[in-house]
Design an enzyme around this catalytic site. Structure first.
Site, PDB file in Angstrom:
ATOM      1  CD  GLU A 312      67.364  77.481  46.561  1.00 12.05           C
ATOM      2  OE1 GLU A 312      66.593  78.429  46.308  1.00 12.05           O
ATOM      3  OE2 GLU A 312      67.549  76.543  45.775  1.00 12.05           O
ATOM      4  CG  HIS A 315      68.638  80.339  42.488  1.00 12.39           C
ATOM      5  ND1 HIS A 315      68.692  80.105  41.140  1.00 12.39           N
ATOM      6  CD2 HIS A 315      68.397  79.128  43.070  1.00 12.39           C
ATOM      7  CE1 HIS A 315      68.490  78.825  40.893  1.00 12.39           C
ATOM      8  NE2 HIS A 315      68.310  78.205  42.052  1.00 12.39           N
TER       9      HIS A 315
END
Length: 479
Positions: A312, A315
């Site tokens: 995550e 990203h």
């Protein structure tokens, strides 16, 4: 017959075009779902390439769960499409607008108070949607989710939750809508710019306890200069045993959110019925949620959680978050610009039964929901393709942080916990799944850590043609 169709008034052409496109999309989605259900029915044994990561018992459970969900989706989708069609054919939208006008008139507001009437219309519309959707939601929660071991709610808790959600929604929706309508009315020729800026500006968690996991998350965030300010845990176990994780926030104010069902050491579902301190203090909470003892733990250990968050954080580090925001705002500005061009077209209102008045809220509904529908479908598919590319890159980032094996084991665990089915029809997956398949190469000579992507959809085909594909990915963290 073609000539007779084009001889119809323009408002009739608009109406039937909207109705026809809506059913075209529905039938296309139904066809894709039929192909996927065929996979669920025919693939009764673990594919050889997945034999080492999924046992036959879990495979069968996930197959039956996804088959039940797909069947439910077919019937609920058919009902929703039929309901929407009847509302349009029977003039349900102008009828509800007139009903809202009668309500506002009773409390002393005339037709000149359009914003007030619009807010009453919204409240009536959301009430109607809530009531017609409630039986489907109850069946999904207390039949399908209950049958497969995911539901953690009692009926009383579910209903209270639904009422709370409705109230919170109204508390947000009504003020925002009233301000947006006011801006459109006073904005003059450039109202679409002010409306877009307003929507841009408008764009209850429990802190994670102190301990090794929180420290490790903060240390990992610091290692890539991620401006983390808080780490929260959502008590998702009170509603469902599904797992999730995501982060949110702008600039130097980022927050990471974890569902307690994702955390092996924190999930109440792993306590085998042990009384929780909070439950002892709040008897009403203990009676509303029904944690079920499990034979084996669910969720991930600390190192696996860090691997998931490494993906995550990838990203963010790779700029995916900023790119998504830019795309979203460019799309929003384009839509408001087109809205400004179309809002003055009387035939759009006449097509949906508004022969005299042209309420701004109804214009927003007609243009954004109906007229823009083809554009929205195309944009959705393009964003799905872009998301697959981002997921490959985020996986590579996590691998670069030395989290490859942990990400691999985390995704296997989470796929089992969430009963994600690892086989998909190529066309269904190409159209729907925003996450890549396991072991798919990013580029020549490069391969993923294992099960790549954290997608709620589960399976994804990498190619645009061929036999059923295998993949996994149990949760859907929002980048």
């Amino acid at each position: 017959m073609v000539e007779s169709i084009f001889d119809l008034p323009v408002e009739k052409l608009i109406f039937y075009a909207v109705l026809g496109f809506s059913w075209t999309v529905y039938l296309w989605e139904a066809y894709l779902s039929y192909r996927q259900r065929s996979i669920y029915r025919s693939t009764t044994h673990v594919p050889q390439e997945l034999g080492k990561i999924m046992d036959s018992e879990t495979f069968e459970k996930s197959r039956l769960y996804q088959l039940d969900k797909s069947n439910f989706s077919f019937w609920s989708g058919l009902y929703s499409e039929t309901e929407g069609t009847l509302i349009l054919l029977l003039g349900g939208i102008p009828l509800m607008w007139e009903l809202a006008g009668s309500v506002t008139a009773r409390i002393g507001f005339g037709s000149e108070y359009e914003i007030t009437q619009s807010l009453v219309f919204l409240t009536l519309a959301t009430l109607f949607s809530a009531f017609t959707g409630l039986p489907w939601s109850v069946y999904n929660t207390f039949v399908i989710e209950e049958k497969h071991g995911f539901n953690q709610q009692t009926l009383g808790f579910f209903l209270k939750d639904a009422v709370k959600k409705f109230i919170v929604t109204q508390c947000i929706l009504l003020p925002v809508t009233s301000l947006l309508l006011y801006i459109i009315k006073i904005g003059g020729d450039y109202f679409f710019i002010y409306a877009w800026l307003f929507t841009l500006a408008v764009s209850l968690f429990t802190p994670l306890p102190e301990g090794e996991l929180k420290t490790d998350i903060e240390d990992m965030a610091k290692s890539i200069s991620f401006p983390l300010t808080k780490v929260y845990v959502v008590e998702g176990s009170k509603r469902s045993s599904h797992s999730n994780a995501y982060f949110y926030g702008f600039f130097k104010n980022k927050r990471i959110v974890l569902f307690d069902t994702l955390l092996e050491d924190y999930s109440p579902l792993n306590k085998s019925g042990e009384p929780q301190p909070e439950q002892a203090e709040r008897e009403d909470t203990s009676s509303e949620s029904k944690a079920k003892p499990k034979n084996k733990k669910q969720g991930c250990n600390n190192s696996e959680i860090l691997a998931v968050l490494g993906h995550e954080l990838g990203h963010w580090k790779l700029g995916h978050t900023v790119k998504n925001i830019v795309i979203s705002q460019m799309n929003s500005f384009l839509c408001f610009s087109l809205f400004a061009v179309l809002i003055g077209r009387k035939e759009l209102f006449v097509a949906f039964g508004f022969n005299v008045s042209q309420p701004t809220l109804i214009g927003l509904m007609i243009i954004f929901q109906f007229i823009f529908s083809p554009y929205n479908e195309l944009l959705s598919f393009c964003l799905t393709v872009l998301s697959r590319r981002f997921e490959f890159q985020a996986d590579a980032f996590a691998r670069g942080m030395g989290k490859a094996s942990e990400l691999y084991s985390a995704l296997i665990k989470l796929n089992k916990d969430n009963l994600g089915f690892p086989v998909a029809d190529w066309l269904f997956s190409m159209w729907h799944y925003s996450h890549p398949p396991p072991g798919a190469p990013q580029s020549a000579g490069q391969h993923q850590a294992g099960l790549t992507g954290l997608g709620g959809g589960g399976a994804l085909a990498a190619s645009s043609k061929g036999p059923p594909q295998t993949a996994a990915g149990p949760i859907d963290p929002k980048p």
